[in-house]
Motif scaffolding. Structure first.
Motif, PDB file in Angstrom:
ATOM      1  N   GLN A 150      25.746  32.244  41.070  1.00 25.79           N
ATOM      2  CA  GLN A 150      25.739  33.551  40.404  1.00 25.79           C
ATOM      3  C   GLN A 150      26.876  34.416  40.928  1.00 25.79           C
ATOM      4  OE1 GLN A 150      22.006  35.442  41.087  1.00 25.79           O
ATOM      5  NE2 GLN A 150      20.934  34.271  39.513  1.00 25.79           N
ATOM      6  N   PHE A 151      27.359  35.276  40.045  1.00 22.49           N
ATOM      7  CA  PHE A 151      28.378  36.244  40.467  1.00 22.49           C
ATOM      8  C   PHE A 151      27.712  37.252  41.408  1.00 22.49           C
ATOM      9  CE2 PHE A 151      30.109  40.575  39.390  1.00 22.49           C
ATOM     10  CZ  PHE A 151      31.214  40.482  40.230  1.00 22.49           C
ATOM     11  N   VAL A 152      28.361  37.489  42.505  1.00 23.63           N
ATOM     12  CA  VAL A 152      27.792  38.401  43.509  1.00 23.63           C
ATOM     13  C   VAL A 152      28.803  39.514  43.783  1.00 23.63           C
ATOM     14  CG1 VAL A 152      26.863  38.582  45.838  1.00 23.63           C
ATOM     15  CG2 VAL A 152      26.609  36.444  44.578  1.00 23.63           C
ATOM     16  N   ALA A 153      28.289  40.737  43.797  1.00 22.32           N
ATOM     17  CA  ALA A 153      29.168  41.870  44.133  1.00 22.32           C
ATOM     18  C   ALA A 153      28.427  42.807  45.067  1.00 22.32           C
ATOM     19  CB  ALA A 153      29.585  42.614  42.873  1.00 22.32           C
ATOM     20  N   GLY A 154      29.112  43.259  46.074  1.00 23.79           N
ATOM     21  CA  GLY A 154      28.479  44.210  46.991  1.00 23.79           C
ATOM     22  C   GLY A 154      29.235  44.285  48.301  1.00 23.79           C
ATOM     23  N   PHE A 155      28.787  45.220  49.133  1.00 25.48           N
ATOM     24  CA  PHE A 155      29.444  45.413  50.426  1.00 25.48           C
ATOM     25  C   PHE A 155      28.947  44.350  51.410  1.00 25.48           C
ATOM     26  CE2 PHE A 155      30.749  47.352  54.349  1.00 25.48           C
ATOM     27  CZ  PHE A 155      31.882  48.084  54.000  1.00 25.48           C
ATOM     28  N   GLU A 156      29.852  43.871  52.245  1.00 17.18           N
ATOM     29  CA  GLU A 156      29.456  42.830  53.190  1.00 17.18           C
ATOM     30  C   GLU A 156      30.451  42.786  54.349  1.00 17.18           C
ATOM     31  OE1 GLU A 156      27.596  38.585  52.180  1.00 17.18           O
ATOM     32  OE2 GLU A 156      29.758  38.669  51.969  1.00 17.18           O
ATOM     33  N   GLY A 157      29.973  42.315  55.480  1.00 23.05           N
ATOM     34  CA  GLY A 157      30.868  42.092  56.611  1.00 23.05           C
ATOM     35  C   GLY A 157      31.684  40.833  56.354  1.00 23.05           C
ATOM     36  N   GLY A 158      32.556  40.504  57.283  1.00 25.62           N
ATOM     37  CA  GLY A 158      33.357  39.298  57.065  1.00 25.62           C
ATOM     38  C   GLY A 158      34.065  38.899  58.333  1.00 25.62           C
ATOM     39  N   ARG A 159      34.773  37.741  58.259  1.00 22.78           N
ATOM     40  CA  ARG A 159      35.489  37.223  59.420  1.00 22.78           C
ATOM     41  C   ARG A 159      36.712  38.082  59.755  1.00 22.78           C
ATOM     42  NH1 ARG A 159      32.454  34.283  62.611  1.00 22.78           N
ATOM     43  NH2 ARG A 159      32.051  32.167  61.883  1.00 22.78           N
ATOM     44  N   VAL A 160      37.280  38.644  58.701  1.00 21.89           N
ATOM     45  CA  VAL A 160      38.500  39.428  58.930  1.00 21.89           C
ATOM     46  C   VAL A 160      38.244  40.911  58.677  1.00 21.89           C
ATOM     47  CG1 VAL A 160      40.907  39.754  58.265  1.00 21.89           C
ATOM     48  CG2 VAL A 160      39.922  37.452  58.335  1.00 21.89           C
ATOM     49  N   TYR A 161      37.735  41.216  57.482  1.00 18.14           N
ATOM     50  CA  TYR A 161      37.498  42.614  57.146  1.00 18.14           C
ATOM     51  C   TYR A 161      36.113  42.782  56.524  1.00 18.14           C
ATOM     52  CZ  TYR A 161      42.606  43.007  57.192  1.00 18.14           C
ATOM     53  OH  TYR A 161      43.912  42.975  57.532  1.00 18.14           O
ATOM     54  N   PRO A 162      35.421  43.795  56.864  1.00 16.43           N
ATOM     55  CA  PRO A 162      34.259  44.143  56.041  1.00 16.43           C
ATOM     56  C   PRO A 162      34.788  44.812  54.777  1.00 16.43           C
ATOM     57  CG  PRO A 162      34.504  45.720  57.815  1.00 16.43           C
ATOM     58  CD  PRO A 162      35.582  44.710  57.998  1.00 16.43           C
ATOM     59  N   GLY A 163      34.045  44.682  53.710  1.00 19.18           N
ATOM     60  CA  GLY A 163      34.512  45.312  52.475  1.00 19.18           C
ATOM     61  C   GLY A 163      33.632  44.959  51.304  1.00 19.18           C
ATOM     62  N   LEU A 164      34.131  45.307  50.121  1.00 23.18           N
ATOM     63  CA  LEU A 164      33.386  44.999  48.898  1.00 23.18           C
ATOM     64  C   LEU A 164      33.713  43.573  48.495  1.00 23.18           C
ATOM     65  CD1 LEU A 164      33.918  48.184  46.735  1.00 23.18           C
ATOM     66  CD2 LEU A 164      31.737  47.311  47.556  1.00 23.18           C
ATOM     67  N   ARG A 165      32.673  42.791  48.309  1.00 22.70           N
ATOM     68  CA  ARG A 165      32.883  41.383  47.959  1.00 22.70           C
ATOM     69  C   ARG A 165      32.578  41.160  46.477  1.00 22.70           C
ATOM     70  NH1 ARG A 165      35.460  40.720  52.515  1.00 22.70           N
ATOM     71  NH2 ARG A 165      34.165  41.041  54.362  1.00 22.70           N
ATOM     72  N   TYR A 166      33.467  40.438  45.849  1.00 23.45           N
ATOM     73  CA  TYR A 166      33.225  39.994  44.472  1.00 23.45           C
ATOM     74  C   TYR A 166      33.385  38.487  44.520  1.00 23.45           C
ATOM     75  CZ  TYR A 166      34.081  44.898  43.540  1.00 23.45           C
ATOM     76  OH  TYR A 166      34.028  46.263  43.546  1.00 23.45           O
ATOM     77  N   VAL A 167      32.285  37.793  44.512  1.00 21.97           N
ATOM     78  CA  VAL A 167      32.329  36.336  44.672  1.00 21.97           C
ATOM     79  C   VAL A 167      31.876  35.680  43.366  1.00 21.97           C
ATOM     80  CG1 VAL A 167      31.630  34.382  46.097  1.00 21.97           C
ATOM     81  CG2 VAL A 167      31.732  36.668  47.089  1.00 21.97           C
ATOM     82  N   PHE A 168      32.792  34.882  42.803  1.00 21.41           N
ATOM     83  CA  PHE A 168      32.499  34.220  41.529  1.00 21.41           C
ATOM     84  C   PHE A 168      32.313  32.726  41.781  1.00 21.41           C
ATOM     85  CE2 PHE A 168      35.158  37.853  40.737  1.00 21.41           C
ATOM     86  CZ  PHE A 168      34.633  38.447  39.595  1.00 21.41           C
ATOM     87  N   PRO A 169      31.231  32.158  41.306  1.00 19.60           N
ATOM     88  CA  PRO A 169      31.136  30.695  41.383  1.00 19.60           C
ATOM     89  C   PRO A 169      32.110  30.085  40.355  1.00 19.60           C
ATOM     90  CG  PRO A 169      29.265  31.606  40.199  1.00 19.60           C
ATOM     91  CD  PRO A 169      30.081  32.775  40.655  1.00 19.60           C
TER      92      PRO A 169
END
Lengths: 645, 274
Positions: A150-169
């Motif tokens: 599923q397409f996922v969008a939202g704020f999230e931490g990360g390895r390099v930068y925290p930020g808004l994530r838009y992840v498309f399968p």
């Protein structure tokens, strides 16, 4: 002192309620203002995220899902050879670099990241040499995109930068090829917020846990502890200076220092909700707005914070301080008024008690009438005098009930009611009727109640003066009549003599005086005592009265002397002389009859001297003297005789 | 009188220089964030240990760093061997004190000629070669040697251009902008996962060093910096940037001797050939 304390307490209590009310209103108004401020921040944040969402969705459709990209991803899926995979990774980088460099970077997006279907990092365009690390367990967005596809969008931490994530399968021909992520670094969010919130300083506060747990060690230096809370970090402005201006701004530092010092901001952070903190310092209004940002696993991840001037806070504060001040003055005035009212009320109560006591204890009857003449109040003395009960008189017409009108006086002529009509006091005597029908003379004092030149009733104060009247009669009787014989005394005789002298001059008719002195009366007194003498005098008086005409007056002149005033003797002197002589003889005859004195009969005689008067210049003293001298001549010669001169 | 004036001037210069914080210049860069990220932890460590603030001095080219160093605007700099030798030639106050180890633990490193594994090399005349910077050791100086060894061709006859950094050499080759390039071998290996392959390497050359300005720093300060860094625990320097995280040792000036004589034979062009 007690009254003052009670009043002060009442005012203090009222002012406290007023203060609470005004303060609640102020807080209410301030909260509306703060909600608006927070809403602006929230809306700006949503606008930024929404803007990125729309752009990124388009990029995914038209730039990423193209055959050449999908072909490389298919090839990656189909091989296990590390070298071949590396070449494919490089090829993907080569293919999409122009898009990354010319499209995404221009939009301010650095993070462009492909993942394998297993959630491993395949290619980070912003850090190409870092790949192969598994993100499935630390990045819920990547997990969701690759497992739930599923397409996922939202704020999230990360390895390099925290930020808004838009992840498309990435799915091509039903084959899952992994996922691609376009992330907006927190710096981009801050950069875009800066464009919208030009009037305020702003920073992002990140939960320390999402930084320390996820970020590569080499990136941890991007963040530095926040002065507001040990649980939060902010961008290290030495490394990235997007928010350096806000972080280093004197305004921000000042507000942060106040927030840290005066507010339990940690507790607010614990709540994890949006909040705004108003500050008024040195007559300047400031607001710090905190917008809570939650990550994809619904964990509080960050706060978007703005610091701005808000002088409306000062306006509100001034407005309510003014209200409180005016309220205070009003309450002080009210307090004074209340104190005076209490004082007046107590005075009135005291006067009422005094009045009621006076009214109840006075022997005078007191009746209050309304303008219709109806009884509105009656005191105990009045009911006692009149014989009515309270219920029997209240509301009744006083004129009809108790006032007796000798001449069928109408209400219009009633002096009591007129007193009210003409607004004048009336003092007089009227006849009142008791319940049993008995009449009595009442001395009354009627006073109208006048307010603003209008009648509002009257008070009738009265007392029964029947006994007074009788006493007066008695006094008058004692003044003019002899107490022993009940005959007019010397004073009344002189009055009547005066009248007779004057009348004789007008009528030209003769009048006369007969001076009667009992013979040997002294002997009786001396031998038998005064008691016998007094009885004799009484009986003589009765016989003299019975013999004389109604128009004549017999009086006791003193001791055993009686004087008779005889009137209407006619105009002729001779006839007058005969008539008076005849009367004198009648008197002698009546006296000559024996008197029964207690225990024996007593016979006495009298010497009578008389004189006539008409229009001559004789005074009453002359007249009396002439009669007295005539009587003495009789007494001197032979007694029991009459001499008229 | 003259002595007093000299003493006053010396004291004035000394006070003026120490009125500012220490200044550190990292590698010249185009991407400030990445370079800062690499060097920030080490500088931060040094700041805390020295109890002094250290400011960054950013430049995009070695030339500019050298100029600033000579103008006493920089106290400490991170230099490759060639830039250091170039600096020292005209400014003898530059002194390397610490040399950073490579990932394999060596005190020196190798330059490598690299290409993208998916590319087939075109004819020599049309090959484009990516170089770091004129003053970079792995730039023109060593790439010329590598090209000569691998292709038996003079670099001067080929198309070459300076792209700034080692990473940019790697990425520009992967992107297809260049077919070959010269860069540090250790950095090239980091890009192996993107298909970058090393096709030729040099012999060992002196590692990157921290060079101090003996005109602006006292001997005592220099010794303190050196001892702090040499005593840094492994768990600390392991978190530093990718080029400085493998340990350090005191600089061995002997290692520079060969390179020093080598560069004197080349005339390094200051710009690319196309």
């Amino acid at each position: 002192m007690r009254k003052f304390l009670i009043t002060a307490c009442a005012i203090l209590f009222s002012y406290t309620l007023f203060f609470i009310y005004v303060h609640s209103k102020m807080v209410e108004e301030r909260d509306v203002l703060l909600q608006n401020e927070n809403r602006i921040l929230e809306t700006s944040y949503k606008a930024v995220t929404q803007m990125f969402t729309i752009s990124i969705e388009n990029y995914f459709r038209y730039a990423i899902m193209q055959p050449s990209v999908l072909q490389i991803l298919h090839a990656v899926n189909d091989t296990n050879d590390t070298r071949e995979k590396a070449i494919l990774r490089g090829s993907l980088y080569r293919l999409l670099y122009p898009f990354y460099n010319e499209e995404l970077k221009k939009l301010g997006i650095k993070q462009f990241h492909f993942h394998t279907p297993q959630g491993e990092s395949f290619l980070r365009f912003y850090s190409p040499s870092e790949n192969g690390d598994n993100l499935m367990n630390i990045r819920p967005s990547i997990q969701k995109a690759n497992i739930e596809k599923q397409f996922v969008a939202g704020f999230e931490g990360g390895r390099v930068y925290p930020g808004l994530r838009y992840v498309f399968p990435i799915i091509d021909n039903k084959e899952h090829l992994g996922s691609v992520e376009v992330s907006i670094a927190y710096e981009n969010i801050e950069f875009e917020l800066a464009k919208l919130l030009t009037w305020s300083d702003h920073i992002l506060l990140f939960k320390k846990s999402i930084i320390t747990d996820l970020v590569f060690d080499s990136h941890k230096h991007h963040f530095t502890p926040s002065v507001l809370s040990d649980d939060f970090v902010i961008e290290n402005q030495k490394i990235s200076n997007v928010t350096a201006h806000s972080i280093e701004s004197e305004h921000t530092k000042k507000i942060n220092a106040i927030l840290k010092k005066r507010y339990n901001i940690e507790a607010k952070f614990q709540e994890g909700k949006n909040f705004s903190i108003p500050l008024v310092e040195n007559n300047q209004g400031h607001v710090a707005n905190f917008h809570a940002i939650y990550d994809l696993s619904n964990t509080l991840t960050a706060y978007a914070v703005t610091y701005s001037h808000l002088n409306d806070l000062v306006t509100i504060e001034h407005k309510y301080i003014t209200s409180l001040l005016f309220g205070f003055l009003t309450f002080v005035l009210l307090g004074i008024v209340l104190y005076l009212l209490v004082e007046q009320s107590q005075k009135t109560l005291r006067e009422k008690i005094q009045f009621e006591t006076i009214i109840e204890k006075t022997i005078n009857g007191v009746i209050l009438l309304n303008t219709k003449g109806e009884i509105t109040f009656i005191n105990a003395s009045a009911t006692a005098i009149l014989g009515y009960s309270l219920e029997e008189v209240l509301g009744k017409d006083a004129h009809t009930l108790i006032h007796v009108h000798q001449h069928n006086t109408t209400k219009e002529d009633c002096p009591i009611l007129n007193s009210m009509c003409y607004q004048r006091a009336y003092i007089g005597e009227e006849i009142f009727r008791k319940k049993n029908g008995e009449h009595f003379i009442a001395h009354l004092n009627v006073a109208p109640f006048v307010r603003d030149h209008h009648n509002i009733g009257s008070v009738v104060i009265f007392r029964d003066i029947t006994q007074d009247k009788e006493a007066q009669k008695m006094i008058e009787h004692l003044a003019y009549y002899d107490s022993l014989t009940e005959l007019p005394n010397r004073k009344l005789l002189l009055d009547r003599l005066n009248y007779a002298v004057a009348n004789a001059k007008r009528s030209q008719e003769f009048c006369g005086i007969l001076f009667i002195d009992l013979d040997n009366f002294k002997v009786l007194n001396d031998t038998k005592g005064h008691e016998y003498g007094d009885i004799l005098l009484k009986q003589v008086a009765k016989r003299l009265t019975s013999v004389l005409r109604l128009c004549d007056t017999v009086s006791r002149f003193g001791g055993d002397e009686f004087v008779v005033l005889v009137t209407k003797l006619g105009e002729d002197e001779k006839e007058a002389k005969e008539k008076i002589a005849q009367i004198g003889y009648k008197l002698l005859l009546s006296i000559a009859e024996p008197f029964h004195l207690i225990n024996f009969d007593y016979t006495c005689t009298a010497s009578i001297g008389g004189t006539l008067f008409k229009d001559d210049d004789k005074t009453i003293n002359d007249i009396l003297r002439d009669a007295d001298m005539a009587m003495y001549e009789v007494k001197k010669e032979h007694k029991n005789e009459i001499k008229i001169v | 009188m003259w002595r007093c004036t000299c003493l006053f001037i010396a004291l004035f210069i000394s006070f003026s220089l120490h009125a500012r914080p220490l200044v550190f210049a990292p590698l010249p860069f185009f991407n400030s964030n990445q370079i800062l990220e690499d060097f920030f932890p080490m500088v931060n460590y040094l700041e805390e240990a020295l109890d002094e603030n250290i400011a960054f001095h950013y430049e995009k080219k070695y030339d500019d760093i050298i100029a600033a160093f000579k103008a006493n605007k920089i106290d400490i700099a991170y230099f490759g061997p060639l830039p250091f030798l170039t600096l020292q030639k005209s400014f003898p106050y530059a002194l390397p004190i610490i040399t950073f180890h490579e990932s394999d633990g060596e005190q020196g490193y190798r330059c490598a000629l690299v290409k993208f594994a998916g590319d087939t090399l075109s004819p020599k005349a049309t090959l484009k070669v990516a170089l770091t910077q004129p003053l970079s050791t792995c730039g023109y100086t060593k790439t010329k040697v590598l090209v000569n060894d691998y292709l038996h061709t003079n670099l001067d006859t080929m198309l070459y251009r300076y792209v700034g950094t080692h990473d940019e050499v790697a990425l520009s080759i992967i992107r297809g902008d260049f077919q070959m390039g010269g860069m540090k071998e250790s950095i090239a290996k980091e890009y192996a996962s993107l298909g970058l392959e090393v096709i030729q390497t040099t012999s060992l050359i002196p590692g990157f060093s921290l060079v101090v300005n003996t005109q602006t720093l006292s001997l005592e300060q220099i010794e303190k910096i050196k001892s702090i860094l040499l005593a840094a625990p492994k768990e600390v320097y392991q978190t530093w940037g990718k080029d400085i995280r493998y340990g350090m040792s005191e600089t061995d000036m002997e290692m520079f001797r060969h390179l020093k004589s080598e560069i004197e034979t080349f005339n390094v062009p200051q710009s690319g050939s196309f």
